[in-house]
Design a protein around this motif. Structure first.
Motif, short mmCIF file in Angstrom:
data_model
loop_
_atom_site.label_atom_id
_atom_site.label_comp_id
_atom_site.label_asym_id
_atom_site.label_seq_id
_atom_site.Cartn_x
_atom_site.Cartn_y
_atom_site.Cartn_z
N TYR A 20 0.69 -1.21 0.05
CA TYR A 20 0.01 -0.08 0.11
C TYR A 20 0.56 1.38 -0.26
O TYR A 20 2.27 1.42 0.72
CB TYR A 20 -1.09 -0.50 0.67
CG TYR A 20 -1.53 1.01 1.62
CD1 TYR A 20 -2.95 1.52 0.80
CD2 TYR A 20 -1.31 2.04 1.99
CE1 TYR A 20 -3.67 2.57 1.25
CE2 TYR A 20 -2.46 3.47 2.46
CZ TYR A 20 -2.92 3.88 1.17
OH TYR A 20 -3.54 4.72 1.79
N ILE A 67 -4.87 2.67 8.44
CA ILE A 67 -4.34 1.99 7.16
C ILE A 67 -4.22 0.92 7.83
O ILE A 67 -4.22 -0.60 6.60
CB ILE A 67 -2.65 3.21 6.89
CG1 ILE A 67 -3.02 3.93 6.11
CG2 ILE A 67 -2.51 1.32 5.62
CD1 ILE A 67 -4.65 3.89 5.54
N ARG A 70 -7.37 -1.22 7.78
CA ARG A 70 -7.77 -1.69 6.51
C ARG A 70 -6.85 -2.58 5.86
O ARG A 70 -7.34 -4.01 5.02
CB ARG A 70 -7.89 -0.69 5.50
CG ARG A 70 -8.31 -0.91 4.08
CD ARG A 70 -7.80 0.27 3.74
NE ARG A 70 -8.41 1.70 3.98
CZ ARG A 70 -8.30 3.20 3.40
NH1 ARG A 70 -6.84 2.89 2.67
NH2 ARG A 70 -8.76 4.10 3.69
N ARG A 73 -8.20 -6.10 7.33
CA ARG A 73 -9.34 -6.72 6.67
C ARG A 73 -9.29 -7.38 5.39
O ARG A 73 -9.68 -8.25 5.17
CB ARG A 73 -9.99 -5.73 6.88
CG ARG A 73 -10.93 -5.15 8.27
CD ARG A 73 -12.06 -3.95 7.73
NE ARG A 73 -11.87 -2.69 7.28
CZ ARG A 73 -11.70 -1.95 7.98
NH1 ARG A 73 -11.34 -1.65 9.08
NH2 ARG A 73 -10.98 -0.18 7.75
N GLU A 74 -8.29 -6.20 4.68
CA GLU A 74 -8.34 -6.94 3.09
C GLU A 74 -7.60 -8.56 2.70
O GLU A 74 -7.73 -9.26 2.00
CB GLU A 74 -7.53 -5.89 2.45
CG GLU A 74 -8.74 -4.93 2.20
CD GLU A 74 -7.62 -3.61 1.51
OE1 GLU A 74 -6.10 -3.46 1.14
OE2 GLU A 74 -7.90 -1.88 1.48
#
Length: 112
Positions: A20, A67, A70, A73-74
């Motif tokens: 990311y 972040i 996130r 979860r991803e």
């Protein structure tokens, strides 16, 4: 910081396995993972360690947590650990603040 490993990675001078990236945070796979999922979350602002954080960093430090959640979860992590080592005696080896997102296995307490 011209000699900082993580500043150089964020600047694109050193190759990394990115997970990311945005204007404030870079997340990369750790080159020496200790769990099936081991991602480093690196604020692009150079701050040496958590010991150096003050009120002016409140928004950035909260954003790193957002972040981390996130990405967890991803990646489908039901449970995970976010770790920061602050100072050499705590195991910090790169003196640019970063967080380890660890998952994919069971963790125990106490951790060390």
């Amino acid at each position: 910081m011209e000699n900082c490993l993580f500043c150089r990675i964020a600047a694109g001078e050193i190759e990394s396995n990115k997970v990311y990236e945005d204007e404030r945070v870079l997340a990369i796979h750790d080159i020496n993972p200790v769990a099936p999922v081991h991602i480093l979350l690196i604020p692009k602002e150079h701050i040496s360690s958590l010991h150096e954080v003050d009120e002016s960093h409140t928004e950035l430090m909260g954003y790193v947590q957002v972040i981390a959640a996130r990405l967890a979860r991803e990646l489908g992590l039901e449970g995970f650990r976010v770790v920061n080592n602050s100072g050499a005696t705590a195991g910090q080896s790169v003196f640019h603040i970063h967080y380890h997102l660890l998952g994919g296995r069971d963790f125990r307490w106490p951790p060390g």
